[in-house]
Each structure stands twice: as structure tokens, then as C-alpha cells.
Design a protein around this motif. Structure first.
Motif, mmCIF file in Angstrom:
data_model
loop_
_atom_site.group_PDB
_atom_site.id
_atom_site.type_symbol
_atom_site.label_atom_id
_atom_site.label_comp_id
_atom_site.label_asym_id
_atom_site.label_seq_id
_atom_site.Cartn_x
_atom_site.Cartn_y
_atom_site.Cartn_z
ATOM 1 N N GLY A 103 -51.729 -64.176 41.272
ATOM 2 C CA GLY A 103 -52.140 -62.779 41.198
ATOM 3 C C GLY A 103 -53.010 -62.510 39.985
ATOM 4 N N ALA A 104 -52.531 -62.911 38.800
ATOM 5 C CA ALA A 104 -53.305 -62.701 37.582
ATOM 6 C C ALA A 104 -54.513 -63.631 37.524
ATOM 7 N N ARG A 105 -54.397 -64.802 38.117
ATOM 8 C CA ARG A 105 -55.569 -65.693 38.163
ATOM 9 C C ARG A 105 -56.731 -64.980 38.868
ATOM 10 N N ASP A 106 -56.403 -64.238 39.923
ATOM 11 C CA ASP A 106 -57.442 -63.529 40.670
ATOM 12 C C ASP A 106 -57.997 -62.349 39.891
ATOM 13 N N THR A 107 -57.139 -61.552 39.255
ATOM 14 C CA THR A 107 -57.658 -60.400 38.503
ATOM 15 C C THR A 107 -58.458 -60.846 37.279
ATOM 16 N N GLU A 148 -43.302 -62.886 35.749
ATOM 17 C CA GLU A 148 -42.820 -61.607 35.200
ATOM 18 C C GLU A 148 -43.536 -60.420 35.842
ATOM 19 N N GLY A 149 -44.809 -60.624 36.191
ATOM 20 C CA GLY A 149 -45.594 -59.533 36.754
ATOM 21 C C GLY A 149 -47.070 -59.785 36.534
ATOM 22 N N ILE A 150 -47.902 -59.372 37.478
ATOM 23 C CA ILE A 150 -49.330 -59.677 37.428
ATOM 24 C C ILE A 150 -49.996 -59.068 36.201
ATOM 25 N N SER A 159 -59.789 -54.387 43.108
ATOM 26 C CA SER A 159 -58.471 -54.388 42.483
ATOM 27 C C SER A 159 -58.430 -53.351 41.369
ATOM 28 N N TYR A 160 -57.224 -53.096 40.914
ATOM 29 C CA TYR A 160 -57.047 -52.396 39.642
ATOM 30 C C TYR A 160 -57.323 -53.408 38.538
ATOM 31 N N SER A 161 -58.115 -53.016 37.541
ATOM 32 C CA SER A 161 -58.419 -53.907 36.428
ATOM 33 C C SER A 161 -57.492 -53.632 35.258
ATOM 34 N N PRO A 162 -56.599 -54.575 34.916
ATOM 35 C CA PRO A 162 -55.698 -54.357 33.779
ATOM 36 C C PRO A 162 -56.423 -54.209 32.449
#
Length: 364
Positions: free
Chosen positions: A225-229, A30-32, A314-317
Motif C-alpha cells: 500500500g505505502a509502496r504504491d503511494t 501498522e498502516g499505509i 489516491s490520498y497523498s500522505p
């Protein structure tokens, strides 16, 4: 490119597939940012079947491994897991791995996907005593379920009391969703969670059962992607970025996993010398003051001179800011110091802050 047994499942779910170290894997669904936040607040399931598994067994297995890894496994109990770097003689890192102890004569090593063959060769080259080494990576599918609701979701698929699995411990055999599996509790996200290892042919069926079981709790599939952030916010190292053949575990801030008090292991002399003489480089965390997202390998500058490089940025969510980790000249590695990050040939200001960026919520 190689594919895991779950490739078709990822495509069916709309996963955006990319080349990751020679593996075709989903970077996102769906998105990171959405997937990242789901893991922080509910749960996510990851296909990490590309990771390598190597069996080390025999009467001399324990002593053999003790001479290769920087951490100590001698006092480890059965069904316990040890995280450790494994080094070259110069102190650089061959790989960082998880050592699953079944007994003093039987260990399962879980290694980074891109390093599996290199690790197997390194182990084989340095083999001594009565030891057998087998690369069994193709036998396994590995699923990771991470997030505050991970336990309750997985518990609905097994009669085994998962609350009894302590952090960095595992069950060598249990039924999950009707399949025989190894279940461990480590994680690479900063959240509580489990890893489930089972035979490759059963992987897609269990993946689907876990997704169905977690639907009402908000479980979603999560890509690389999310695994990395997620791992980055928790300041967990990634091989090839925070650690490598050119970066030692001491430089990367992993000194608690380097036991210089134990008997000789490969790399000990170099690491001892680094510690005694003082580290020339250190890993730091930083937050951008100026606009711009730092990326791996961007140069870190002070007074116009290059003093290091970004390992991950990265940008941090979670923090909703642009952050990074960098390996820099030790004399400047002081919290509160300002540094410059060269982004597209322009310097952007950043400030050194403490690590980790996000406090882990692992079950102890």
C-alpha cells in the motif's frame, strides 16, 4: 498464490496479506499512512522478492538487448544500471525494466513480477546471435531499504563503503549481514535507498538482521500500500496503469528513456511516428478541487464528454490532498486547466498540476 521466502516473517509481523498479481504479499503492517511517513522521514524495508530476474549473456548480449529496449545501453559502464521500457512493434510497452550491466556479455534484467514469464518469452522469441537467456527469479530474494536513514542502517551491516555506490549503480558482490549479496542504489519511492539481492534461502535471516539494525533509527517493514503511494507521489510509473501494451512510453511522459537516435529497436517506427505527428494523449497530474478520491480507470470528462481516464489516484500522505495521474486528450493537457473526474457516477472538479507531486531526494 505464490509466496516469497519471507511469507512467514510477514505473518509473524502482523502483515495483512493480499493477492497481488498471483502473489500473496503484505499490503500493510501498522498502516499505509504510518508506513509511508516512516519512509519519507526515517526508513522502511520492503520485500520485493516477487520481482523477476532474467540473465542475458553471451558474445552478442549487448547488441541483442540494444535492439529490444528503447533506451541505449551501449555507453553504459560496468556496474551501471539503465532504466528502460521494452516495446511491442506498435509502441505499446511489454514491460519497463532495470538493466544491470556486469559486462558487454553479461546482463541481469530486473522485471515486474506479473510480467516475468511474458518478458522471458518475448526475449526468447526475439533472440538472435550468440545469446543465452535464463529466468533465475527463484534464486533470489530482493529486499529494498528506502528512506533518508537507509544508508546509515545498511552501513552498520557491511564493511563496504555504501556512500561510494552512485545512483543507478551496483556492486556485484559484497557482504551484508554476513551474506553474499548484490547491492544497488535505485529506488521506487522518491527517497534514497538500496536494493539487496541474495540467495533465497538466506532472505529471512537478513530481513530480520536489517530490521534489528534499524530499530533505533525508526526502520519499519512496509507493505504494498505505502509502496504504491510513495512511488505515485514521485510520479514513477506502474506497469498496467501509467504504461501498458496499449500505452506508449511517450504518452506516459517517459521520452527521456526513449532514444530515437539509436539504430533500430522494436517499436522505434511507431514511436517515431507518434512523435512526428504529435501525441494524441498525454499523462498529466491533477489535484482534486471537489471532495472525492480518484481511483484507477475513473473517467476524465470535459463538458460531459469522456477525454481520458485516471491511471493512478489516491490520498497523498505527504501533500495531504487527493491527487491523481490521468492519460487525457493532449489538447486539454495544460497545467491549470480544470477537468472533471467521474466518481460514483458524479463529476468532481480537479485541476491539472505539474509532475512530480513530490521532488525526489535520491543521492546522485
Amino acid at each position: 498464490m505464490k509466496r516469497t521466502p519471507l511469507y512467514a516473517a510477514h505473518v509473524k509481523l502482523g502483515g495483512k496479506m493480499i493477492d497481488f498479481g498471483g502473489w500473496e504479499l503484505p499490503v500493510q503492517y501498522e498502516g499505509i499512512i504510518e508506513e509511508h511517513q516512516k519512509v519519507r522521514n526515517a526508513a522502511g524495508i520492503f520485500d520485493v522478492s516477487h520481482m523477476g530476474e532474467i540473465l542475458v549473456k553471451g558474445p552478442d548480449a549487448e547488441g541483442f538487448l540494444e535492439g529490444l529496449v528503447t533506451n541505449s545501453i551501449l555507453k553504459t559502464k560496468e556496474n551501471q544500471i539503465v532504466y528502460s521500457p521494452m516495446c511491442y512493434p506498435n509502441g505499446g510497452v511489454v514491460d519497463d525494466l532495470l538493466v544491470y550491466k556486469y559486462s558487454r556479455e553479461y546482463y541481469l534484467l530486473v522485471v515486474n513480477a506479473s510480467n516475468t514469464l511474458k518478458d522471458f518469452d518475448w526475449l526468447t522469441e526475439n533472440k538472435g546471435g550468440q545469446v543465452e537467456i535464463d529466468n533465475v527469479s527463484e534464486n533470489f530474494v530482493q529486499l529494498a531499504i528506502q528512506g533518508p536513514k537507509a544508508e546509515s542502517i545498511l552501513q552498520s551491516l557491511t564493511d563496504t563503503d555504501l556512500s561510494g555506490i552512485r545512483f543507478f549503480h551496483f556492486l556485484p558482490q559484497t557482504l551484508v549481514g554476513g551474506f553474499n549479496a548484490i547491492v544497488s542504489r535505485t529506488g521506487y519511492t522518491g527517497e534514497d535507498g538500496f536494493e539487496v539481492y541474495l540467495e533465497a534461502g538466506s532472505g529471512e535471516a537478513l530481513w530480520n538482521r536489517i530490521l534489528e539494525a534499524g530499530k533505533e533509527e525508526g526502520l519499519v517493514p512496509v507493505g504494498l500500500g505505502a509502496r504504491d503511494t510513495l512511488r505515485f507521489e514521485a510520479a514513477l510509473p506502474l506497469y498496467g496503469q501509467e504504461i501498458s501494451g496499449e500505452i506508449s512510453p511517450l504518452e506516459a511522459g517517459l521520452e527521456r528513456f526513449v532514444n530515437l537516435g539509436k539504430d533500430g529497436f522494436i517499436g522505434k517506427e511507431a514511436l517515431q511516428e507518434q512523435r512526428d505527428k504529435g501525441l494524441k494523449r498525454k499523462l498529466v497530474g491533477f489535484e482534486m478541487v471537489d471532495r472525492g478520491i480518484p481511483r484507477s480507470h475513473y473517467e476524465v470528462k470535459l463538458n460531459g464528454k469522456t477525454e481520458g481516464f485516471v491511471t493512478t489516484g489516491s490520498y497523498s500522505p505527504t501533500l495531504k490532498s487527493n491527487i491523481g495521474m490521468a492519460l487525457i486528450n493532449s489538447q486539454y493537457a495544460i497545467e491549470g486547466n480544470e477537468i472533471d473526474i467521474e466518481i460514483r457516477k458524479k463529476c468532481a472538479r480537479a485541476k491539472i498540476i505539474s509532475l512530480p507531486f513530490y521532488s525526489k531526494k535520491y543521492k546522485k
